[in-house]
Write a protein that holds these residues in place. Sequence first.
Motif, PDB file in Angstrom:
ATOM      1  N   MET A 432       0.854  -1.185   0.000  1.00  0.00           N
ATOM      2  CA  MET A 432       0.000   0.000   0.000  1.00  0.00           C
ATOM      3  C   MET A 432       0.891   1.236   0.000  1.00  0.00           C
ATOM      4  N   GLN A 433       0.278   2.397  -0.257  1.00  0.00           N
ATOM      5  CA  GLN A 433       1.064   3.625  -0.337  1.00  0.00           C
ATOM      6  C   GLN A 433       0.412   4.740   0.474  1.00  0.00           C
ATOM      7  N   PHE A 434       1.259   5.421   1.246  1.00  0.00           N
ATOM      8  CA  PHE A 434       0.868   6.650   1.928  1.00  0.00           C
ATOM      9  C   PHE A 434       1.236   7.814   1.019  1.00  0.00           C
ATOM     10  N   ILE A 435       0.281   8.712   0.769  1.00  0.00           N
ATOM     11  CA  ILE A 435       0.496   9.856  -0.111  1.00  0.00           C
ATOM     12  C   ILE A 435       0.393  11.131   0.719  1.00  0.00           C
ATOM     13  N   GLY A 436       1.385  11.994   0.617  1.00  0.00           N
ATOM     14  CA  GLY A 436       1.399  13.219   1.410  1.00  0.00           C
ATOM     15  C   GLY A 436       1.279  14.456   0.548  1.00  0.00           C
ATOM     16  N   ASN A 437       1.117  15.585   1.206  1.00  0.00           N
ATOM     17  CA  ASN A 437       1.148  16.864   0.517  1.00  0.00           C
ATOM     18  C   ASN A 437       2.591  17.170   0.109  1.00  0.00           C
ATOM     19  N   HIS A 438       2.796  18.196  -0.689  1.00  0.00           N
ATOM     20  CA  HIS A 438       4.142  18.539  -1.141  1.00  0.00           C
ATOM     21  C   HIS A 438       5.088  18.713   0.062  1.00  0.00           C
ATOM     22  N   LEU A 439       6.277  18.115  -0.057  1.00  0.00           N
ATOM     23  CA  LEU A 439       7.343  18.241   0.941  1.00  0.00           C
ATOM     24  C   LEU A 439       6.930  17.709   2.325  1.00  0.00           C
ATOM     25  N   SER A 440       6.093  16.688   2.327  1.00  0.00           N
ATOM     26  CA  SER A 440       5.671  16.075   3.597  1.00  0.00           C
ATOM     27  C   SER A 440       6.370  14.742   3.843  1.00  0.00           C
ATOM     28  N   GLU A 441       7.541  14.552   3.250  1.00  0.00           N
ATOM     29  CA  GLU A 441       8.253  13.280   3.412  1.00  0.00           C
ATOM     30  C   GLU A 441       8.465  12.923   4.875  1.00  0.00           C
ATOM     31  N   LYS A 442       8.692  13.919   5.719  1.00  0.00           N
ATOM     32  CA  LYS A 442       8.939  13.638   7.133  1.00  0.00           C
ATOM     33  C   LYS A 442       7.727  12.980   7.795  1.00  0.00           C
ATOM     34  N   ILE A 443       6.523  13.386   7.399  1.00  0.00           N
ATOM     35  CA  ILE A 443       5.314  12.762   7.949  1.00  0.00           C
ATOM     36  C   ILE A 443       5.141  11.358   7.371  1.00  0.00           C
ATOM     37  N   LEU A 444       5.458  11.174   6.103  1.00  0.00           N
ATOM     38  CA  LEU A 444       5.400   9.842   5.506  1.00  0.00           C
ATOM     39  C   LEU A 444       6.326   8.885   6.245  1.00  0.00           C
ATOM     40  N   PHE A 445       7.531   9.342   6.553  1.00  0.00           N
ATOM     41  CA  PHE A 445       8.467   8.497   7.296  1.00  0.00           C
ATOM     42  C   PHE A 445       7.947   8.213   8.706  1.00  0.00           C
ATOM     43  N   GLN A 446       7.345   9.197   9.316  1.00  0.00           N
ATOM     44  CA  GLN A 446       6.795   9.047  10.665  1.00  0.00           C
ATOM     45  C   GLN A 446       5.735   7.936  10.699  1.00  0.00           C
ATOM     46  N   VAL A 447       4.805   8.007   9.766  1.00  0.00           N
ATOM     47  CA  VAL A 447       3.733   7.018   9.725  1.00  0.00           C
ATOM     48  C   VAL A 447       4.253   5.674   9.205  1.00  0.00           C
ATOM     49  N   GLY A 448       5.103   5.734   8.192  1.00  0.00           N
ATOM     50  CA  GLY A 448       5.645   4.498   7.636  1.00  0.00           C
ATOM     51  C   GLY A 448       6.463   3.713   8.633  1.00  0.00           C
ATOM     52  N   SER A 449       7.212   4.409   9.488  1.00  0.00           N
ATOM     53  CA  SER A 449       8.014   3.736  10.492  1.00  0.00           C
ATOM     54  C   SER A 449       7.135   3.017  11.514  1.00  0.00           C
ATOM     55  N   SER A 450       6.049   3.673  11.924  1.00  0.00           N
ATOM     56  CA  SER A 450       5.113   3.024  12.851  1.00  0.00           C
ATOM     57  C   SER A 450       4.476   1.803  12.210  1.00  0.00           C
ATOM     58  N   TRP A 451       4.122   1.928  10.938  1.00  0.00           N
ATOM     59  CA  TRP A 451       3.543   0.779  10.240  1.00  0.00           C
ATOM     60  C   TRP A 451       4.564  -0.361  10.143  1.00  0.00           C
ATOM     61  N   GLU A 452       5.815  -0.032   9.832  1.00  0.00           N
ATOM     62  CA  GLU A 452       6.850  -1.061   9.704  1.00  0.00           C
ATOM     63  C   GLU A 452       6.994  -1.871  10.995  1.00  0.00           C
ATOM     64  N   GLU A 453       6.821  -1.225  12.142  1.00  0.00           N
ATOM     65  CA  GLU A 453       6.975  -1.915  13.412  1.00  0.00           C
ATOM     66  C   GLU A 453       5.898  -2.964  13.652  1.00  0.00           C
ATOM     67  N   THR A 454       4.840  -2.974  12.844  1.00  0.00           N
ATOM     68  CA  THR A 454       3.820  -4.025  12.961  1.00  0.00           C
ATOM     69  C   THR A 454       4.240  -5.299  12.231  1.00  0.00           C
ATOM     70  N   ASN A 455       5.415  -5.270  11.585  1.00  0.00           N
ATOM     71  CA  ASN A 455       5.932  -6.435  10.839  1.00  0.00           C
ATOM     72  C   ASN A 455       4.900  -6.982   9.852  1.00  0.00           C
ATOM     73  N   PRO A 456       4.528  -6.192   8.866  1.00  0.00           N
ATOM     74  CA  PRO A 456       3.422  -6.577   7.982  1.00  0.00           C
ATOM     75  C   PRO A 456       3.652  -7.862   7.198  1.00  0.00           C
ATOM     76  N   LEU A 457       4.898  -8.222   6.930  1.00  0.00           N
ATOM     77  CA  LEU A 457       5.149  -9.441   6.170  1.00  0.00           C
ATOM     78  C   LEU A 457       5.189 -10.686   7.056  1.00  0.00           C
ATOM     79  N   ASP A 458       5.153 -10.497   8.361  1.00  0.00           N
ATOM     80  CA  ASP A 458       5.189 -11.634   9.283  1.00  0.00           C
ATOM     81  C   ASP A 458       3.814 -12.020   9.788  1.00  0.00           C
ATOM     82  N   LYS A 459       2.793 -11.239   9.414  1.00  0.00           N
ATOM     83  CA  LYS A 459       1.445 -11.527   9.919  1.00  0.00           C
ATOM     84  C   LYS A 459       0.880 -12.783   9.240  1.00  0.00           C
ATOM     85  N   LYS A 460       0.229 -13.580  10.028  1.00  0.00           N
ATOM     86  CA  LYS A 460      -0.367 -14.812   9.527  1.00  0.00           C
ATOM     87  C   LYS A 460      -1.852 -14.573   9.237  1.00  0.00           C
TER      88      LYS A 460
END
Length: 460
Positions: A432-460
């Motif tokens: 999936m993709q998070f889409i931000g407003n112009h120059l919002s990469e820092k918020i994308l990383f903020q949310v993406g990092s939290s999502w990564e911690e859920t280990n999405p590829l390890d879920k059964k």
Amino acid sequence: MTELYSFTATELAQLLKTKQISPVDLIQCTFKRIKEVDSSVNAYITTLEEVALRQAALAETEIINGLYKGPLHGIPLGIKDNYETKGIPTTAGSKIKENYIPDQTATAVEKLLCAGGITTGKLNMHEFGGGLTNTNIHYGHTRNPWNLQHTPGGSSGGSAAALAAGLATLTTGTDTFGSIRVPASMCGVYGLKPTYGLVSTKGVTPLAWSLDHAGPMARSVSDLALMLQVMAGYDPQDPASIKAPVPHYKEYLQKGINGIKIGVPTAYLDGLDEDVSLLFHNALQTLQQLGATIIEVDIEELSLSSFASYVITTGEAATYHYEKLQQNFEDYAPDVRIFFETGILTNTPQYVRAQQARRALTEAFQSVFDDVDLLLGPTVPIITPAFAEDMVKQNLEITKRSMPFTAPPNLTGTPSLAVPMGIARNGVPVGMQFIGNHLSEKILFQVGSSWEETNPLDKK
């Protein structure tokens, strides 16, 4: 024991900085892996073992002598083969450029090398970026490491496959209508299409000038932040480059997402493959549990995106390739030739109307970002497919299905972060993709990092 080739750059940086491992050992491990695996995956067009070992030896000496350059110092870096590299063949995945050896290095690559990155080689891609399957009749098809009978996505398929198979720690990609995000999602890795103009495309073979983006790909959000920190910045040699402050992206990785408002376009809830729909709705529940607020939003202008993207991309690509399409059309892969020749038929009113549709979509995005922090949708509506017998038809069909989801951030110039969403029942990742407003990469990383911690590829 976990092999070094599977570590993230963030993990390796600390080991290199403290001299627990050496750049030479890391490069040797990476090339051992390449020799064992890449004959099946075919992620590379050109490998550069001797160059990499020389760079690693220099990096080792620098680190020993206290000249540590930062977290990319000594890290194996694969380069998509449409980024120019001085003295090294740059084919753009095409027979037409098989003998092209540039006399310059692309700005983004030069920055990564100056930060201490070590070039492992040039990565396979869909010819000239003109497709999303990474089939390549000239240099062989790149295979998905999760299942070699499946596409890795394209056009940065070699970049994504190299990451998934442990053949590079970091890679570069380009994205005109999804070419970073589609393969990242299909190979279960992370990819960022930055704000238009944030990363220089000087020295990158164009597909469509007004839609082309250069960006980082990696196995973690933290690694993307490390790369973008180096790649971003104004380049006077790139007419599209923007002057904008570059934040310290890593500072946003641990902020969590409590209170973040995420808009889900209703258009992204329909027409999904069953597994994609199930995984996406599960992801929405997880994000809510993490503290995000999910809001459905209606963006009617999304219906314009396929028309606008197709006309602009093919029209600009046909302009760049016009003479070669007249003189050497048989040197192009059939699917790419058909795609580009469509642009020759594009007339000026169609192109202008496509740009008007693009403006309408951009204004609609600006309006919706008054109410939400980010948008979210599946990267593509389909599960990662096996290669079809008719690969020309398959590429055109996947492009048609994907464009409504992937093209809008290119048309609007807004950043988009592709993350793994889970594994479909065919055993291959989808994203999936998070889409931000112009120059919002820092918020994308903020949310993406939290999502990564859920280990999405390890879920059964």
